[in-house]
Design an enzyme around this catalytic site. Structure first.
Site, mmCIF file in Angstrom:
data_model
loop_
_atom_site.group_PDB
_atom_site.id
_atom_site.type_symbol
_atom_site.label_atom_id
_atom_site.label_comp_id
_atom_site.label_asym_id
_atom_site.label_seq_id
_atom_site.Cartn_x
_atom_site.Cartn_y
_atom_site.Cartn_z
ATOM 1 N N SER A 57 0.850 -1.185 0.000
ATOM 2 C CA SER A 57 0.000 0.000 0.000
ATOM 3 C C SER A 57 0.885 1.233 0.000
ATOM 4 C CB SER A 57 -0.898 0.024 1.242
ATOM 5 O OG SER A 57 -1.544 1.280 1.390
ATOM 6 N N TYR A 94 -1.492 -0.102 10.523
ATOM 7 C CA TYR A 94 -1.771 -0.526 9.148
ATOM 8 C C TYR A 94 -0.614 -0.131 8.235
ATOM 9 C CZ TYR A 94 -3.624 -0.780 4.454
ATOM 10 O OH TYR A 94 -3.777 -1.064 3.114
#
Length: 250
Positions: A134, A147
Site C-alpha cells: 500500500s 496498518y
C-alpha cells in the site's frame, strides 16, 4: 501453470482472479468466505478453484494447501492479496485488538503462505510472488499507524525475498495501491459505517480494483528476465505532496 490468489472473495482478489482467468490462466482463489468463493466459481467456471483458507490460521493454511488437487498443485504465481485495515484512531486511542488482527493478517499470514509456497518455486527454479502492499507503507497519514507499518513490512519483506532469491529465476514484486474504491476495504475499516465510507470517496476519481488486476496481469506477462521490484499506483486525484504544518504551536 497455476496462480494462487489469497483474499479472493471480494475486492482486489476477486478482480485479480477474474482478470487472470479471462486471460487464460488457471486460478486458485483462497479466502475465508466459502459462499462468496462459490459465487465466483460459478461465474468463472472450471479454470477457477475455490479454496477455503484463513491466512491467520496456520492449520487452516496447511490443510487448504494439502487439499489442492495434484493437477493444480504446482503454483507458478502467488498473489499475496489477503489483508485489511481496522480503524483510524490515533495510536494512543487505538484498539490493540485491531492492531493484533492487522499484524496477524497483513504480516504473519502473508509470510506463512509465502513460506509454504516458496520451496517448490525454488526447487523448480521458476515462479513469481506478487505482494499487495500500500502507499500507506511509504507515506504516513493520521490514524494509519499499525496498518501503515504492516504495509511497510510487506515492502521490505518483498525486497529481502528478492535478495534471498538472487541466482534463481524467481521474481518478486511489491504492488502498492493508493486510494481505491469499489472494494470492502473502507467498509471493513469503519465496520460498516456507510457515512464514513462514502465520505472517503465522495467526489473523487479513485482507483478501481480492475486497475490493480490489470497491473498484476501486466507484471505476470512481462518477459521472464524482467523483475519489477516495487510499483506504486495512485489515482491522479491523490498525491503524496504537502507535509502537514501546525502554526502557532507553543
Amino acid at each position: 501453470m497455476t496462480i494462487l490468489v489469497t483474499g479472493a472473495s471480494a475486492g482486489f482478489g476477486a478482480s485479480i482472479s477474474r482478470t487472470l482467468v479471462k486471460a487464460g490462466y488457471q486460478v486458485i482463489g483462497a479466502a475465508r468466505r466459502q459462499d462468496k468463493l462459490q459465487h465466483l466459481s460459478q461465474e468463472l467456471g472450471a479454470a477457477f478453484l475455490p479454496l477455503e483458507m484463513d491466512v491467520t490460521d496456520t492449520n487452516s493454511v496447511d490443510q487448504a494447501l494439502a487439499s489442492i488437487p495434484e493437477q493444480w498443485a504446482q503454483i507458478d504465481l502467488l498473489v499475496n492479496n489477503a489483508g485489511l485495515a481496522l480503524g483510524m484512531e490515533v495510536a494512543q486511542e487505538a484498539n490493540f485488538a485491531d492492531w493484533e488482527r492487522m499484524i496477524h493478517t497483513n504480516v504473519l499470514g502473508l509470510t506463512y503462505v509465502t513460506r509454504k509456497i516458496l520451496p517448490q518455486m525454488v526447487q523448480n527454479n521458476k515462479g513469481y510472488i506478487i505482494n499487495l502492499g500500500s502507499t500507506a507503507g511509504s507515506w504516513p497519514y493520521k490514524g494509519g499507524n499499525v496498518y501503515g507499518a504492516t504495509k511497510a513490512f510487506v515492502r521490505q519483506f518483498s525486497l529481502n525475498l528478492r535478495t534471498d532469491l538472487v541466482g534463481t529465476r524467481i521474481r518478486v514484486t511489491n504492488v502498492a495501491p493508493g486510494l481505491c474504491g469499489d472494494t470492502e476495504f473502507s467498509n471493513v475499516r469503519f465496520r460498516g459505517d456507510e457515512d464514513r465510507v462514502q465520505a472517503v470517496y465522495e467526489n473523487i476519481s479513485y482507483l478501481k480494483p480492475e486497475d490493480i488486476a490489470n497491473t498484476i496481469l501486466w507484471l505476470y506477462q512481462t518477459p521472464a528476465h524482467v523483475n519489477v521490484n516495487h510499483i506504486e499506483i495512485m489515482p491522479v486525484s491523490q498525491t503524496f505532496a504537502g507535509l502537514s504544518v501546525t502554526r502557532d504551536l507553543a
